[in-house]
Design an enzyme around this catalytic site. Structure first.
Site, PDB file in Angstrom:
ATOM      1  N   LEU A 147      -3.143  -5.794  -2.359  1.00  0.00           N
ATOM      2  CA  LEU A 147      -2.082  -6.769  -2.122  1.00  0.00           C
ATOM      3  C   LEU A 147      -2.552  -7.932  -1.257  1.00  0.00           C
ATOM      4  O   LEU A 147      -1.999  -9.029  -1.327  1.00  0.00           O
ATOM      5  CB  LEU A 147      -0.880  -6.093  -1.443  1.00  0.00           C
ATOM      6  CG  LEU A 147      -0.199  -4.959  -2.222  1.00  0.00           C
ATOM      7  CD1 LEU A 147       0.856  -4.290  -1.361  1.00  0.00           C
ATOM      8  CD2 LEU A 147       0.419  -5.505  -3.501  1.00  0.00           C
ATOM      9  N   GLY A 150      -7.508  -8.571   5.086  1.00  0.00           N
ATOM     10  CA  GLY A 150      -7.508  -8.994   6.469  1.00  0.00           C
ATOM     11  C   GLY A 150      -8.908  -8.958   7.042  1.00  0.00           C
ATOM     12  O   GLY A 150      -9.890  -8.778   6.316  1.00  0.00           O
ATOM     13  N   GLY A 151      -8.971  -9.103   8.365  1.00  0.00           N
ATOM     14  CA  GLY A 151     -10.277  -9.153   9.006  1.00  0.00           C
ATOM     15  C   GLY A 151     -11.023  -7.844   8.969  1.00  0.00           C
ATOM     16  O   GLY A 151     -12.258  -7.822   8.942  1.00  0.00           O
ATOM     17  N   GLY A 153     -10.078  -5.106   6.738  1.00  0.00           N
ATOM     18  CA  GLY A 153      -9.856  -4.296   5.541  1.00  0.00           C
ATOM     19  C   GLY A 153      -8.821  -4.907   4.622  1.00  0.00           C
ATOM     20  O   GLY A 153      -8.445  -6.077   4.753  1.00  0.00           O
ATOM     21  N   CYS A 154      -8.349  -4.087   3.674  1.00  0.00           N
ATOM     22  CA  CYS A 154      -7.413  -4.547   2.640  1.00  0.00           C
ATOM     23  C   CYS A 154      -6.094  -3.788   2.739  1.00  0.00           C
ATOM     24  O   CYS A 154      -6.002  -2.717   3.330  1.00  0.00           O
ATOM     25  CB  CYS A 154      -8.018  -4.331   1.245  1.00  0.00           C
ATOM     26  SG  CYS A 154      -9.546  -5.248   0.944  1.00  0.00           S
ATOM     27  N   LYS A 169      -2.413  -0.128   4.530  1.00  0.00           N
ATOM     28  CA  LYS A 169      -3.484  -0.955   5.085  1.00  0.00           C
ATOM     29  C   LYS A 169      -4.681  -0.060   5.396  1.00  0.00           C
ATOM     30  O   LYS A 169      -4.559   0.934   6.123  1.00  0.00           O
ATOM     31  CB  LYS A 169      -3.048  -1.670   6.364  1.00  0.00           C
ATOM     32  CG  LYS A 169      -4.150  -2.542   6.976  1.00  0.00           C
ATOM     33  CD  LYS A 169      -3.778  -3.039   8.370  1.00  0.00           C
ATOM     34  CE  LYS A 169      -2.770  -4.140   8.312  1.00  0.00           C
ATOM     35  NZ  LYS A 169      -2.548  -4.755   9.661  1.00  0.00           N
ATOM     36  N   ASP A 266      -0.091 -13.538  16.795  1.00  0.00           N
ATOM     37  CA  ASP A 266      -0.704 -13.890  15.510  1.00  0.00           C
ATOM     38  C   ASP A 266       0.359 -14.204  14.467  1.00  0.00           C
ATOM     39  O   ASP A 266       0.243 -13.801  13.303  1.00  0.00           O
ATOM     40  CB  ASP A 266      -1.609 -12.752  15.027  1.00  0.00           C
ATOM     41  CG  ASP A 266      -2.591 -13.214  13.953  1.00  0.00           C
ATOM     42  OD1 ASP A 266      -2.858 -14.433  13.875  1.00  0.00           O
ATOM     43  OD2 ASP A 266      -3.089 -12.365  13.184  1.00  0.00           O
TER      44      ASP A 266
END
Length: 435
Positions: A147, A150-151, A153-154, A169, A266
Site C-alpha cells: 500500500l 516508508g523509511g 519498510g512497507c 506495516k 511528522d
C-alpha cells in the site's frame, strides 16, 4: 393422648400427634383394681399402647415420599448452581484476554469481526499476532499487496479470517532508530483513542523484523489522492475542507486533550489516511513525543522536508506550534493541489510556502491559482478565509501561529453539516450566496 412419632425428614424432625377422642375429664390411664397392681414393681409404668390404622400409615408414607422428592429437587438445584458457577468462572478466565481487544474495536463497526480472532498472546492491551498469521494474511508479503513505503519498510494489505482487511506495516529493525520508532508508535497508539487517529489492532515480530497491524483505510493517503494518478479529482472543495477539519480534530486531541499532550512531529499528507467515506485519520506516530516526557531540545531533529517548521530546523525548538506549521502546509496542498516541495531545476527546489505566501497577497488573483480540480466550485469568501488561515499557520515566528483549537473553530463553519461541520449548503433551487 396418643404416642408421638418422630419422622426423620430432610428438613428436620416432624412430630405427628394423634389425639384420642377421650373427654378431658377422663383419666389418662384407665383404672386398675388394687389386686391387679400388687404383682407390679413400684417403678414400672403402665402404657396405653396405640396401634396405627391403615389411614394413618398412608398419610405417613405420603409425607415421607413428598419430603424425599422435595429434598431431591433442592439437592439437584444446588448441584446445578455449583456446576454453573464453576463453568462460568472457567469461561471468564478463558476469555479475559479478549476483553481489552473488544473495548478497542467496539468503536468501529467494520472491525467487530476482528474480536472473534484467536490471539496468541497479549502485551498489556496490545494483541500479539503469530508471525505465520501475518505471513499468510499478506500472501507472504506479495508485492501487489503493498500500500505504501516508508523509511524502514512497507505497508501491506492483509486479509484475515471472515474476509476482514487490515493494513500491516513491516519494519526492518536492525538499527536502533527503527527499533525505537516501532516501540514508540506501539506505545503511543495503545494509549490513544480518537475517531481521527488510526486504530492499532496489534503487532508481531520475527527476528529483527517487526509488524504493526492497523485498521485498513480504503482510500489511501491524502498524498496519493492529491498527487497520485487522480490528481485530486475525487476531492471536492467541501470534501477537502472536511479532511482539514478531521485533521485539526486529531491534532487538537493530541495537543489539548491527551494527557500528557503529544506532538506528532511528522504531520504530512502521506500520514493523513482516508477511509471509505473519506474520513481522515492521523497515522505514523514513530516520531511523536509526549510533551514534558523528555527534553525536546536534546532530541534528534526528525521530520519531512517541506513540513518541518523553521525554528525546529534552525534552533531545534519543538512545540505544538511545529505541528501547526505542518498543518498549514497541508492546508496549502488542499487549496492549490501542489506538492510541499517541487523541483524547479536539477539543483533548485521551491517549497509550497515560499511560492504561495507572496501569491496570497493579491486577493484578486487567488481564484486563478487554486487547484484546477476545484476551481470555481467554492464560495470565494470561504476561499479567502482558508487562505488567510493557512498563511497564519506557516508564519516563521511560532508565537504568531494560532493554536490548533482556533483553527478548528474557524473550519467548522466552512464544512457542510452532513460532513461534520455547521455549514448549510443551499439546495439547487436556492440562489447561491452573494460574495
Amino acid at each position: 393422648m396418643k404416642l408421638l412419632l418422630l419422622l426423620p425428614f430432610l428438613q428436620g424432625p416432624i412430630w405427628v400427634c394423634a389425639v384420642a377422642e377421650t373427654p378431658l375429664s377422663s383419666p389418662i390411664v384407665p383404672p386398675v383394681s388394687p389386686a391387679s397392681m400388687a404383682p407390679f414393681s413400684a417403678d414400672v409404668q403402665v402404657e396405653n399402647e396405640w396401634k396405627p390404622t391403615d389411614l394413618d400409615m398412608k398419610v405417613v408414607i405420603a409425607l415421607i415420599v413428598a419430603g424425599t422428592a422435595l429434598g431431591a429437587v433442592i439437592l439437584s438445584f444446588l448441584c446445578f448452581c455449583i456446576c454453573y458457577k464453576k463453568c462460568l468462572s472457567k469461561f471468564n478466565r478463558k476469555n479475559v484476554q479478549s476483553l481489552d481487544v473488544e473495548k478497542e474495536l467496539a468503536r468501529t463497526s467494520s472491525l467487530r469481526k476482528f474480536c472473534s480472532f484467536k490471539m496468541d498472546d497479549k502485551k498489556g492491551s496490545i494483541s500479539i499476532f503469530d508471525y505465520k498469521t501475518i505471513q499468510k494474511a499478506t500472501s507472504n508479503f506479495l508485492e501487489s499487496n503493498i500500500l505504501g513505503e516508508g523509511g524502514f519498510g512497507c505497508v501491506y494489505k492483509a486479509r484475515f479470517h471472515h474476509n476482514l482487511d487490515v493494513a500491516v506495516k513491516k519494519l526492518n529493525c536492525e538499527s536502533q532508530d527503527a527499533q525505537r520508532e516501532f516501540q514508540n508508535e506501539v506505545d503511543m497508539l495503545s494509549k490513544i483513542q480518537h475517531p481521527n487517529i488510526i486504530s492499532l489492532l496489534g503487532c508481531s515480530s520475527n527476528g529483527d523484523t517487526r509488524f504493526i497491524v492497523y485498521e485498513l483505510m480504503q482510500n489511501g493517503s491524502l498524498e496519493t489522492q492529491l498527487h497520485g494518478p487522480s490528481h485530486g479529482s475525487a476531492l471536492t472543495w467541501h470534501m477537502r475542507m472536511k479532511i482539514a477539519l478531521d485533521t485539526a480534530r486529531g491534532l487538537e486531541y493530541l495537543h489539548e486533550i491527551s494527557n500528557p499532550p503529544v506532538i506528532h512531529r511528522d504531520l504530512k499528507s502521506s500520514n493523513i489516511l482516508l477511509d471509505a467515506n473519506f474520513n481522515a485519520k492521523l497515522c505514523d506516530f514513530g516520531f511523536a513525543i509526549a510533551d514534558g516526557s523528555q527534553d525536546k531540545n536534546d532530541i534528534k531533529i526528525s521530520g519531512t522536508l517541506g513540513y518541518v517548521a523553521p525554528e525546529y530546523i534552525l534552533d531545534g525548538k519543538l512545540t505544538d506550534k511545529s505541528d501547526v506549521y505542518a498543518f498549514g502546509v497541508v492546508l496549502l496542498e488542499l487549496v492549490f493541489g501542489r506538492k510541499p516541495v517541487e523541483k524547479l531545476t536539477a539543483t533548485q527546489c521551491q517549497s509550497i510556502v515560499t511560492w504561495a505566501v507572496p501569491q496570497l497577497s493579491d486577493r484578486s488573483n487567488l481564484p486563478n491559482i487554486v487547484d484546477p480540480m476545484i476551481k470555481n466550485t467554492m464560495d470565494l469568501k470561504h476561499l479567502y478565509q482558508v487562505a488567510a488561515m493557512a498563511v497564519l499557520c506557516v508564519q516563521p515566528e511560532p508565537s504568531y501561529r494560532p493554536l490548533i483549537t482556533d483553527v478548528l473553530h474557524s473550519l467548522i463553519p466552512l464544512v457542510p453539516s452532513e460532513l461534520g461541520g455547521t455549514l448549510r449548503v443551499p439546495q439547487a433551487s436556492e440562489p447561491p450566496p452573494s460574495t
